[in-house]
Design an enzyme around this catalytic site. Sequence first.
Site, short mmCIF file in Angstrom:
data_model
loop_
_atom_site.label_atom_id
_atom_site.label_comp_id
_atom_site.label_asym_id
_atom_site.label_seq_id
_atom_site.Cartn_x
_atom_site.Cartn_y
_atom_site.Cartn_z
N LYS A 40 11.23 11.75 2.39
CA LYS A 40 11.44 11.38 0.99
C LYS A 40 11.88 9.91 0.92
O LYS A 40 12.90 9.54 1.53
CB LYS A 40 12.50 12.28 0.36
CG LYS A 40 12.14 13.77 0.31
CD LYS A 40 11.12 14.05 -0.77
CE LYS A 40 11.16 15.49 -1.28
NZ LYS A 40 10.93 16.52 -0.30
N LYS A 88 8.09 28.44 -3.41
CA LYS A 88 9.54 28.34 -3.38
C LYS A 88 10.17 29.69 -3.07
O LYS A 88 9.88 30.71 -3.72
CB LYS A 88 10.07 27.82 -4.72
CG LYS A 88 9.71 26.37 -4.99
CD LYS A 88 10.27 25.42 -3.94
CE LYS A 88 9.97 23.97 -4.26
NZ LYS A 88 10.46 23.06 -3.21
#
Length: 369
Positions: free
Chosen positions: A265, A165
């Site tokens: 997603k 991240k």
Amino acid sequence: MRIKTIKAYHVVQPFVDGPYRMSKGRVAAAFDAVIVAITSDSGLTGWGEMAPLGNFYSPAFAAGTRAGVIEIAPHLLGHDPRALASIGRLMDTVFKGHPYIKSALDMACSDLAARAAEVPLVTLLGGRESETAELYKVVTHGTVDAMAALAKRIVKDGFHRLQVKVGGNVHDDIERVTAVAASVPRGTVIFCDANAGWTPYQARQFADATRAIDYTFEQPCTTIDECMSVRRSLDKPMVLDESVTSLDDMLDIHRKGAADGLTLKISRLGGVTRTRQIRDLAVDLGFMITVEDTGGAEIDTSAMAHLSLSTPEERRLHAIAFHEWVTVRTASNKPPVSGSRMGIPDGPGLGIDVVPDLLGAPFFESAAD
């Protein structure tokens, strides 16, 4: 076959490793899931699940999902759950937009359709392309030392793919990624995921300073055009995630040559049915594909696994095992994980055996007359 009853449950799923952290102070302590059970007049039940990652990750929030399911579900009673395209059009007719609300309902219908056909869902999604899919693990946002230590631990556990991240202060993130890359063996696959946290200026600063590191850049900026402006000067592969919210988005990315790969997603696209549609076309157009979701436990992870394993192996990037992230159980079995690879449970439909007693009392229940 007709839909006889629909029940919906609210299940908070705390994370095993504590709060999940992204850049800019974004943090979530749990998945806040809605689980849907759709039972047909033949007595079969299909299950679906949707869980946003906090209110900051995508235009979806848990309270909105619960409210929307109550609005949509009664309209589905009496309809054939196997008619997935028709169910999708009906949901869009009675409730404009908000695909994330429809995701669990579509997933439950997909599960029910496969159970009725007495085949695993992967069969209805195009067929099984391999026995297992390679998993990745996330190196969440934190201090340089903490991220490097976490990356080391993940690799020591046998994983070869890391999503690191980034998306915070650029110079700090350069230091973080440099330390992570130095702490893992050469050949470890690294994705640097900014979660749309940067301007193109910042993303180019990061890319220029990290040219010597082998990684894939994931969603550096918010819009497709912003990511495309970064890609023009980038010498690394790019994957887009938050930018893929519809078939039109995927086609726009293809026309512009804005990415090499896509992360699809399920809840962002409105369910298993539309994810499969976009996945199949994206594969034909040459994209590399990851199929996952915004969160959930055994039900949602099983749907992710069925979609992943029906994606051609040469076009599949990796998968993620969300059911291992959370402390609660919703089923008596789960998608099997062996080492760094995940398969699908044996049995028809999603293959899992949901235990209603683990879910608590439903917050909504509706039945056909």
